[in-house]
Motif scaffolding. Structure first.
Motif, short mmCIF file in Angstrom:
data_model
loop_
_atom_site.label_atom_id
_atom_site.label_comp_id
_atom_site.label_asym_id
_atom_site.label_seq_id
_atom_site.Cartn_x
_atom_site.Cartn_y
_atom_site.Cartn_z
N GLN A 1 0.85 -1.18 0.00
CA GLN A 1 0.00 0.00 0.00
C GLN A 1 0.90 1.25 0.00
O GLN A 1 1.98 1.23 0.58
N ASN B 1 -8.61 -0.85 10.63
CA ASN B 1 -9.86 -0.99 9.89
C ASN B 1 -9.68 -0.60 8.43
O ASN B 1 -8.81 0.19 8.08
N ASP B 2 -10.54 -1.12 7.58
CA ASP B 2 -10.42 -0.88 6.15
C ASP B 2 -10.68 0.57 5.76
O ASP B 2 -10.33 0.98 4.65
N ASN B 3 -11.29 1.36 6.66
CA ASN B 3 -11.53 2.77 6.33
C ASN B 3 -10.32 3.65 6.61
O ASN B 3 -10.35 4.85 6.34
N HIS C 1 -4.25 -0.13 5.64
CA HIS C 1 -4.68 -1.11 6.63
C HIS C 1 -3.50 -1.90 7.16
O HIS C 1 -2.73 -2.48 6.40
N ARG D 1 -2.07 -4.91 9.91
CA ARG D 1 -2.52 -6.13 10.58
C ARG D 1 -2.10 -6.11 12.05
O ARG D 1 -1.24 -6.86 12.51
#
Length: 229
Positions: free
Chosen positions: A131, A151-153, A157, A159
């Motif tokens: 990313q 979170n995906d927002n 992201h 882990r």
């Protein structure tokens, strides 16, 4: 209140040819059992890479690797097929997962200054991914910029139950840190700030677990690691 003041001069300093680096936590040839990380935050390396040099192809697995370029451009190539340039003001997150090979090389004529940050993941042997975003806090001063989150927002992201935020605070301005998780660790990139009765300069960091106000004694840039583990 659990606090810890980490001064810049207590970092490991390694200079080897084209690489001049300062390690906040034990890394490579520099080891100090007092500095092994904060929760899941394992590495903050402050790297200056000479022109036309860099890290050749090498492997990683099961690590979240965040790169913040402060000056210049670093060129990235990996076994996932990514070939990208990361410019000053941009951030890259490489989730190594089951394993990835990559290189980071300064192809330019001037030195590159960057931070490389490693966070241990809460998921093992996941599929690797890449990313990259542009988030220069200088363009939006005096406020937090979320860089990564669980979170995906989030812009990127990660882990891990963690958020990493950055800010550029102009002299005389303040910012609040809301201590919602177990570890709050602020690392100063440049300038000088006051926090909870402590004065921090470039390379200094402070660990705390209560709400705090940051006050800029001069124009300052810093990163806030908000960690539950």
């Amino acid at each position: 209140m659990n606090t810890f003041l980490h001064r810049s001069e207590d970092r490991g300093h390694v200079k080897a040819g084209w690489l001049d680096t300062k390690h906040s936590f034990s890394f490579g040839s520099w080891y100090n059992p007092k500095y092994m990380g904060v929760g899941s935050l394992r590495v903050i390396n402050d790297d200056t890479i000479a022109a036309h040099n860099g890290f050749g192809t090498h492997p990683h697995d099961n690590m979240e690797i965040l790169t913040c370029v402060l000056k210049g451009t670093i060129s990235h190539k990996d076994s996932m097929g990514n070939e990208r340039h990361i410019n000053a003001g941009e951030w890259q997150l490489m989730s190594a997962g089951t394993g990835v090979q990559h290189s980071e090389v300064n192809q330019g004529d001037e030195a590159v200054h960057m931070l490389q940050i490693w966070v241990m993941p809460n998921v093992q042997n996941a599929e690797p991914n890449y990313q990259q975003i542009e988030r220069d806090p200088r363009k939006t001063p005096n406020q937090w910029q979320l860089i990564v989150g669980p979170n995906d927002n989030a812009p990127m992201h990660i882990r891990q139950d963690a958020e990493i935020k950055a800010a550029y605070l102009e002299k005389g301005h303040t910012l609040e840190v809301k201590a919602t998780q177990k570890f709050n660790y602020v690392h100063v990139i440049e300038g000088e700030i006051d926090i909870a009765g402590q004065t921090l300069k470039a390379g200094d960091a402070y660990l705390f677990d209560e709400d705090a106000m940051l006050n800029a004694n001069e124009n300052s840039q810093f990163i806030w690691f908000d960690l539950n583990n």
